[in-house]
Design a protein around this motif. Structure first.
Motif, mmCIF file in Angstrom:
data_model
loop_
_atom_site.group_PDB
_atom_site.id
_atom_site.type_symbol
_atom_site.label_atom_id
_atom_site.label_comp_id
_atom_site.label_asym_id
_atom_site.label_seq_id
_atom_site.Cartn_x
_atom_site.Cartn_y
_atom_site.Cartn_z
ATOM 1 N N PRO A 271 15.886 56.882 44.945
ATOM 2 C CA PRO A 271 16.571 55.727 44.387
ATOM 3 C C PRO A 271 15.719 54.490 44.626
ATOM 4 N N PRO A 272 15.803 53.366 43.931
ATOM 5 C CA PRO A 272 16.827 53.128 42.914
ATOM 6 C C PRO A 272 16.475 53.604 41.513
ATOM 7 N N TRP A 273 15.359 54.308 41.333
ATOM 8 C CA TRP A 273 15.090 54.784 39.984
ATOM 9 C C TRP A 273 15.783 56.105 39.719
ATOM 10 N N ASP B 271 25.476 56.059 41.886
ATOM 11 C CA ASP B 271 24.874 55.383 40.746
ATOM 12 C C ASP B 271 25.989 54.933 39.813
ATOM 13 N N THR C 117 20.874 42.351 37.096
ATOM 14 C CA THR C 117 20.080 42.753 38.264
ATOM 15 C C THR C 117 19.005 43.776 37.966
ATOM 16 N N THR D 251 19.330 47.030 38.024
ATOM 17 C CA THR D 251 19.454 48.275 38.771
ATOM 18 C C THR D 251 20.843 48.856 38.579
ATOM 19 N N ASN E 131 21.793 51.520 40.881
ATOM 20 C CA ASN E 131 22.130 52.145 42.149
ATOM 21 C C ASN E 131 23.047 51.232 42.935
ATOM 22 N N ASP F 195 21.544 49.389 46.005
ATOM 23 C CA ASP F 195 20.559 48.401 45.555
ATOM 24 C C ASP F 195 21.253 47.224 44.877
ATOM 25 N N VAL G 36 22.656 44.643 47.152
ATOM 26 C CA VAL G 36 21.657 43.709 47.684
ATOM 27 C C VAL G 36 21.257 42.695 46.620
ATOM 28 N N ARG G 37 20.945 43.190 45.430
ATOM 29 C CA ARG G 37 20.400 42.295 44.395
ATOM 30 C C ARG G 37 21.459 41.359 43.845
#
Lengths: 118, 496, 503
Positions: B67-69, B133, B189, B191, B193, B196, B199-200
């Motif tokens: 993650p986060p991909w 996710d 953001t 993302t 995930n 993630d 946080v973002r």
């Protein structure tokens, strides 16, 4: 002013979303409702896809000489969502067929009337 | 080796068993496969929970993509807890169902379709819980939703079809709102995930887009969990679906949506934003309270007992949301433990109704005359579930009420505490209506095949497992309230 | 038997008895024997705890941790010891009486009756020995639920309606008021344990104490404080042994016991005495005492009259608790025992009259003292105890209550006690007088009128003794003697209970 017109993709999304929502709520015919739902979902697909385009970006396939690519992820997500939408429409239409078999009609008010009588 | 892959197996087992049911066709084979698959799923969830309790949260990368991909499956205390509930109910109802659907779904050659849809629904629900996710949540949400529309439409009464259709329309609207919310968050953001995103999101949290995303997510989740006034699909859907389906969905589907509420607003947005900045409790608390009181009142006047229990479920969802809206450790503990306890109670009650349908063919209150004498074990289970709804000590319902009232009093909201207790008395009214008819009236004369007998053991035993659980977890709450409290503390970021 | 085991046994034994009763349902004599033997064993087990409590020990047992920090636990202290002894002892007597009554009346569903009785006694034991409010509440609710099938025993429409009132008021008050008070206390004090001196001192403001006291007092619906008293007359639709259980053995006693225990161990006598925050409760109790007695005067149905008498007598105990003085608390606590014996005698007699002579209204009971002398003598003895005259036990509890009123500085209440004693005389003595001093109906015809021969024959018949069944007589005789014995044993009670007020 130019900025507002530049955001035309969002306007399309809004118009389609409200159209779809209105049809779902205001129309009696069950199939029309399904169509409205479909339009509603399509507007969301457009929302996702249209933001994937990066200004000056090319198709997201790595090639020589290009540095800015559009975002492929939204497209991928929407492919999934389209499949979900198709499945939903299929189930909905299947239900409508069965409802027609049982009630003899696909108008909501008529169905309620039959249920109230029973 | 296999322990490393337990998170994905949690989804894979029911997911693969579903199309196998389609291929197998033979009724006995399909039933055996379904029961085996659900119990294996339950074992996996118990193993996952045990690991989390010992070692802390588990993170699993799908396909080895970090993650986060990549998509991440994350099991922490809260998700482990809900996983155990959903898979446990799934296994118990699957064991209970063959006898019931032999009566309620007369076309035996179609039973494989029932189990296929059941397993898919279980997959979807488990997937929602275990995934980390956001878009994955949407996918599994729709998987569980579509299969539940199909399951509900299998009911014998033709109104099951219109109920399934209404649920489809409203449920898809809800899921699409959630999708819009997810999309807007992604736009801001980049993302998907959850960890993630949390946080973002802090960087962009005050933008209009994020606030709109917040709104869409609330409305979408509220639709899915039948929070007043977006609950209109629930009574008909539960009343007309086959008994096994109602028992399963009542104990799981709305609970998973409550889990989503917790995930979105405590983990992703953070409770500081959700409650202090957006004042979410102003939205949740009044609606929860109105839902509790009005749904309980409407339940009193229902003559179709399944419908009565469905309205009762709407009220109970109100309790869970009320607990969450306090945003304190006691409140969240109450909400989360009620998630579990209500699953147990409602499943037992609906299984009892299923036994009654099996023997009497109807769930109208007039058909329940004298059942206290002709079906003593079934009615005893109903009374046990009813006492738990009322909140009598030594049942799980009491534990939930305790935490909720404690949370209300801790915040000085004594009118809320009074309302919670008053609605318990409303529950007493609608449960006692049924008790009086069953125990005080003479059994109605049944022409033809003979008098009503007790339900068969294959129906009684899974139901009584739940009844025993209702009393066991009402007396020792280390595994329910204890875990709920740990989950609450982790959601609020309070050091244990 | 070590004390902890004794505690577990005391709660579990009646449940075992209930199971035995159900198992032996096809053999009535064996089934009744099971009830009696269980009752005897239970009394022995409870009695074994007495020496420990008298010596100052407080036997404990912890069962299970329900929620973090909250246990289902037992701890025997003098008040609980008293209640447990009364309940277990009177269970034996009531079972004896029931055998006579249920068979004499050919009641149906006797197995369910004896089984639910046993479960109710188990719950009463749980209430008596509870170590904290959670345990008390748990067994209190179990008591309500297990007595519901007893109250609605006859399964008629009237029974159903009475059951609704019963459950509605008891569940309603316990959930809406009592549970709220308990959880509130927990948030204030951080614990629910019963401790000498109470747990609320210093943890709550004055107005909170008043509200909590109100919630506890009215929340304990079994104490029948007005206006939550209607369930008691409604429950009269049940067979008389059930009424005896409700009024004397378990249910109402559990109610007033809970109020007393909460006042002493949650609020603390000193807290209430020093702040004077329970004075309003004294007057509410006083109002109930007088009002209920006045209503009793208007009732012709014997059981209804006795029901309102109980409501009035229960408020004596609440009054004693509210006084928050040593004498008041002691008097109230002693009254638990005194009233139990007195009232159960009266109810046994009422039931005996119904079985033997099929009469329920007092106006029909003229001259019945001649056909049922033993019963009516016992009734007389029970009445004396309720009125509070020596040499019956009730005299002592009234004495201490009056003393307590003076200690609390509320001389009005002494007047209330006096008036209520007079009212007790007014509604109890006429029954006795009517039974012994009036002639039976039909014997007052003019002997000189034509056809007098038949009338004289009728007179002869009505002076033949037609008493209640033997088992009933055994029971009511025992409790009547108990009233007398308690007068002389009151000092023992006093010694047992003193540690409550002087820890």
């Amino acid at each position: 002013m130019m900025e507002t017109i530049g955001l035309y993709n969002y306007w399309v999304v809004v118009v389609l979303m409200m159209t779809g929502f209105y049809i779902v709520v205001a129309r009696d015919n069950l199939i029309k409702k399904v169509i409205g739902l479909s339009i509603f979902q399509t507007s969301v697909f457009l929302l996702f896809i249209s933001v994937g385009k990066v200004e000056g970006g090319t198709a997201p396939i790595i090639a020589e000489g290009f540095e800015v690519y559009s975002n492929p992820l939204p497209g991928v997500l929407i492919l999934t969502a389209i499949v979900v939408g198709v499945a939903t429409t299929a189930v909905a239409l299947g239900l409508v067929v069965r409802i027609n078999e049982e009630y003899g009609t696909i108008e909501e008010t008529e169905i309620h009337r039959q249920d109230a009588e029973a | 080796m296999i322990e490393n892959h337990l998170p994905i197996l949690q989804i894979l087992v029911p997911l693969i068993a579903a199309p196998l049911c389609l291929l197998l066709r033979n009724r006995v084979a399909v039933t055996a496969l379904a029961i085996a698959a659900t119990w294996v799923t339950f074992a996996i969830s118990v193993a996952l929970m045990a690991t989390v309790l010992q070692q802390g949260p588990i993170s699993y990368e799908l396909g080895g993509w970090a993650p986060p991909w990549g998509i991440e499956y994350r099991v922490d205390i809260l998700s482990g807890f809900v996983l155990v509930l959903v898979s446990g109910i799934g296994a118990l109802v699957a064991t209970w169902s063959p006898t019931s659907i032999s009566v309620e779904l007369p076309r035996y050659e179609r039973h494989y379709l029932f189990y296929c849809a059941y397993l898919l629904c279980l997959t979807g629900l488990l997937g929602i819980i275990i995934t980390g996710d956001m878009f994955n949540v949407f996918v599994f949400l729709e998987i569980s939703a579509l299969s539940s529309y199909v399951l509900i439409s299998m009911g014998q009464d033709r109104r099951a079809l219109t109920a399934a259709y209404s649920y489809l329309i409203m449920g898809t609207l809800g899921a699409t709102f959630i999708l819009i919310g997810i999309g807007l968050l992604y736009i801001m953001t980049g993302t998907l995930n959850m960890a993630d995103l949390a946080v973002r999101l802090q960087g962009v949290i005050d933008t209009r887009t994020v606030i709109v995303a917040f709104a869409f997510l609330i409305v979408g989740v509220s639709l899915k969990m039948a929070l007043f006034p977006l609950h209109l699909w629930l009574p008909n859907a539960y009343a007309y679906a086959p008994s096994a389906v109602t028992a399963f969905l009542a104990a799981t589907a709305t609970k998973v949506s409550v889990y989503l509420l917790l995930r979105f607003f405590f983990t992703v947005f953070g409770y500081g934003f959700a409650f202090d900045r957006m004042q979410l409790w102003i939205f949740l608390m009044p609606l929860a309270l109105i839902g509790i009181v009005t749904a309980s009142l409407v339940a009193v006047f229902q003559n179709n007992i399944k419908r009565m229990l469905a309205y009762s479920s709407v009220a109970q969802i109100g309790y869970m949301v009320l607990g969450i809206s306090f945003a304190s450790v006691s409140g969240l503990t109450g909400g989360i433990v009620h998630l579990f306890n209500h699953g147990l109670m409602k499943c037992a009650l609906f299984l009892a109704m299923g036994c009654i349908v099996y023997r009497c063919g109807s769930v109208h209150i007039d058909e329940m005359r004298g059942l206290g004498r002709t079906m003593p074990w079934t009615m005893a289970a109903f009374v046990a579930g009813g006492l738990s709804l009322i909140g009598v000590p030594m049942t799980v319902g009491f534990i939930s009420k305790w935490y909720l009232v404690k949370a209300a009093l801790e915040q000085g909201l004594w009118p809320v505490a009074v309302l919670i207790l008053f609605s318990s008395l409303l529950a007493a009214v609608y449960i006692w209506r049924v008790v009086e008819v069953a125990y005080f009236e003479e059994p109605s004369a049944v022409e033809g095949e003979g008098s009503i007998r007790e339900a068969p053991l294959s129906l009684l035993i899974p139901m009584w497992v739940l009844v025993v659980a209702i009393f066991y977890f009402g007396v020792t709450t280390k595994f329910t309230a204890g875990i709920a409290q740990q989950a609450a503390e982790s959601l609020l970021g309070v050091a244990p | 038997m070590n004390p902890s085991t004794a505690i577990y046994t005391a709660v579990a034994l009646p449940l075992v008895g209930a199971a035995l009763v159900v198992a032996l349902r096809r053999w009535p004599n064996l089934r009744e024997a099971a009830s009696l033997i269980t009752g005897g064993a239970l009394f022995a087990v409870v009695l074994s705890l007495l020496p420990h409590v008298q010596s100052g020990a407080r036997p404990e047992a912890q069962v299970v941790e329900v929620m973090s920090g909250l246990w289902l636990a037992f701890k025997v202290e003098p008040l609980g010891m008293l209640f447990a002894l009364v309940a277990s002892g009177l269970w034996i007597v009531t079972t004896t009486y029931s055998i006579g009554y249920m068979r004499g009346h050919q009641e149906k569903d006797q197995t369910r009756f004896y089984a639910c009785f046993a479960i109710a006694i188990s719950a009463a034991m749980g209430v008596a020995m509870a170590a904290n409010l959670l345990t008390l509440f748990t067994f209190y609710e179990i008591l309500t639920l297990s007595t519901y099938p007893l109250v609605t025993h006859h399964r008629t429409e009237a029974a159903k309606r009475a059951g609704r009132v019963y459950l509605g008021i008891l569940l309603g008050t316990s959930v809406a008021f009592l549970l709220l008070a308990i959880i509130w206390t927990y948030t204030l004090a951080g614990t629910l344990d019963f401790r000498p001196g109470g747990i609320l001192a210093g943890n709550a403001d004055d107005w909170v104490i008043v509200v909590l006291l109100a919630l506890f007092a009215f929340g304990t619906g079994k104490a029948a404080l007005m206006p939550f008293h209607r369930w008691l007359p409604a429950a009269m639709v049940a067979p008389t042994p059930v009424s005896a259980l409700l009024h004397a053995v378990a249910v109402v006693k559990a109610g007033v016991f809970s109020v007393m225990k909460i006042v002493v161990y949650i609020f603390g006598i000193e807290l209430l005495h020093d702040t004077g925050l329970s004075i309003w409760l004294m007057y509410v109790a006083a109002f109930t005492i007088i009002a209920a007695s006045l209503v009793a005067l208007t009732k012709d149905n014997l059981k209804a009259r006795l029901a309102y008498s109980t409501i009035s007598q229960l408020s004596y105990i609440v009054l004693g608790a509210a006084m928050a003085t040593s004498a008041g608390v002691l008097g109230g606590s002693m009254h638990i025992a005194m009233h139990a014996f007195g009232k159960i005698t009266l109810f046994f007699c009422a039931g005996a009259i119904y079985v033997a002579a099929h009469k329920t209204n007092i106006s029909d009971m003229r001259g019945i003292g001649r056909t049922m002398p033993i019963t009516m003598t016992a009734f007389f003895i029970g009445s004396l105890s309720i009125i509070g005259l020596p040499p019956m036990g009730g005299a002592w509890s009234k004495w201490f209550l009056a003393l307590g009123a003076l200690e609390a500085g509320q001389r009005v209440l002494v007047g209330v006690l006096l008036i209520s004693s007079l009212l007790n005389v007014a509604y109890l003595m006429p029954i006795v007088a009517r039974a012994f001093f009036m002639s039976p109906p039909g014997a007052q015809d003019n002997p000189a009128s034509p056809g007098a021969g038949d009338v004289i024959a009728a007179t002869d018949e009505s002076s033949v003794i037609k008493e209640a069944p033997l088992f009933c007589l055994l029971a009511l005789g025992t409790t009547a003697v108990g009233c007398l014995v308690l007068f002389f044993y009151a000092d023992q009670l006093y010694q047992l209970l003193t540690p409550i007020v002087m820890p």
